[in-house]
Scaffold this active site. Sequence first.
Site, short mmCIF file in Angstrom:
data_model
loop_
_atom_site.label_atom_id
_atom_site.label_comp_id
_atom_site.label_asym_id
_atom_site.label_seq_id
_atom_site.Cartn_x
_atom_site.Cartn_y
_atom_site.Cartn_z
N GLU A 116 0.82 -1.22 0.00
CA GLU A 116 0.00 0.00 0.00
C GLU A 116 0.85 1.27 0.00
O GLU A 116 0.35 2.35 0.29
CB GLU A 116 -0.95 0.02 1.20
CG GLU A 116 -1.89 -1.16 1.32
CD GLU A 116 -2.89 -1.29 0.17
OE1 GLU A 116 -2.92 -0.41 -0.71
OE2 GLU A 116 -3.62 -2.29 0.16
N HIS A 139 -2.82 2.44 8.33
CA HIS A 139 -3.96 1.68 7.78
C HIS A 139 -4.16 0.42 8.60
O HIS A 139 -3.18 -0.23 8.98
CB HIS A 139 -3.67 1.32 6.31
CG HIS A 139 -4.61 0.28 5.77
ND1 HIS A 139 -5.96 0.50 5.64
CD2 HIS A 139 -4.40 -1.00 5.35
CE1 HIS A 139 -6.53 -0.60 5.14
NE2 HIS A 139 -5.61 -1.52 4.97
N HIS A 141 -7.53 -2.68 10.04
CA HIS A 141 -8.84 -3.29 9.84
C HIS A 141 -9.59 -3.39 11.17
O HIS A 141 -9.82 -4.49 11.67
CB HIS A 141 -8.68 -4.70 9.24
CG HIS A 141 -7.83 -4.77 8.01
ND1 HIS A 141 -7.17 -5.92 7.61
CD2 HIS A 141 -7.53 -3.84 7.06
CE1 HIS A 141 -6.51 -5.70 6.49
NE2 HIS A 141 -6.70 -4.44 6.13
N GLU A 169 -17.01 12.68 22.93
CA GLU A 169 -15.80 13.35 22.45
C GLU A 169 -15.54 13.23 20.94
O GLU A 169 -14.62 13.86 20.43
CB GLU A 169 -14.57 12.90 23.24
CG GLU A 169 -14.24 11.44 23.14
CD GLU A 169 -12.89 11.17 23.84
OE1 GLU A 169 -12.23 10.20 23.44
OE2 GLU A 169 -12.51 11.92 24.75
N HIS A 210 -13.31 -2.91 3.92
CA HIS A 210 -11.90 -3.30 4.00
C HIS A 210 -11.25 -2.79 5.30
O HIS A 210 -10.77 -3.57 6.10
CB HIS A 210 -11.14 -2.77 2.77
CG HIS A 210 -9.68 -3.04 2.78
ND1 HIS A 210 -8.93 -3.30 1.66
CD2 HIS A 210 -8.78 -3.08 3.81
CE1 HIS A 210 -7.67 -3.52 1.99
NE2 HIS A 210 -7.55 -3.38 3.29
O1 2HA Z 1 -1.06 -5.02 3.94
O2 2HA Z 1 -3.99 -4.39 4.83
O3 2HA Z 1 -4.63 -3.37 2.49
C1 2HA Z 1 -2.26 -5.70 4.02
C2 2HA Z 1 -3.37 -4.79 3.87
C3 2HA Z 1 -3.71 -4.36 2.52
ZN ZN Z 2 -5.90 -3.54 4.46
#
Ligand code: 2HA
Ligand code: ZN
Length: 271
Positions: A116, A139, A141, A169, A210
Amino acid sequence: MKDILTAPFVEEMKETTANMYHWGWDERNGGNISYMLHENEVAEYLDLNHVIRTIPTGFDATDLIGKLFIVTGTGKYFKNVKRDPVNNLGIIRIAQDGTTAELLWGYEDGGKFTSELPAHLMTHMSRRKVNPENRVVMHCHPTHTLAMNFVHELDEAKFTHTLWQMCTECIVVFPDGVGILPWMLCGNNTIGEATAEKMKDFRVVIWALHGIYGVGKDLDEAFGLIETVEKAAQIYMLTCNRPQINTIQNHQLQELAEAFGVNYRKDFLNF
Ligand code: 2HA
Ligand code: ZN
């Protein structure tokens, strides 16, 4: 030269990835972080003239030429960063051509930066135009934010408004709201460009079904932003199947924003 394994930025990466893993935000190889480093802080630990190898990035990051980043490795598990930083992290510098990364440390088993990286570097370029202090792109999940993607309309105003209502908040922490991209194929320049475009207006961007992108001037700020969104999403997921008896009203959200002096998205309050 000091031992790089004692550098505060390596310590911070170890601690942050471990926290993210333990919160359940980064299963297997999920998630990635890039953290822009100052040349003088890295020079205490590494010979900046010693390039181990060069790796093409696949896109033009002219605005970031000469900039240094510590970046999680592709295919690597956040779970393992703390135990084995030298294989799971790398320090790169964007070379003079703008399209090559010079590896200065890490990825010792022959690995490379996250797939990414385009979304990260394009986001750095975009965010630094809004706030030159921005240094982190993160990033992951997060479970409840992701769960909410499946049951809540993916409209930026409505999604933000629901989150604001879940914790007092929230409107103070992310008055600029949450941007949302539709489901897209990840790991390429197209999603990178779309993320960077959203980052002109938002510091949090959801990749529908995602995960999430968050930015900040340091790891704590980016982490705290995602953590607050995730907390609100958790409360939503805990309550959305039950009759809602109480809620934070719009006039109370407005009162909060005014009391804390934040410039909030008024169009996300009254739509
Ligand atoms: O690197 O989360 O979006 C693994 C991920 C890809
Ligand atoms: Zn990801």
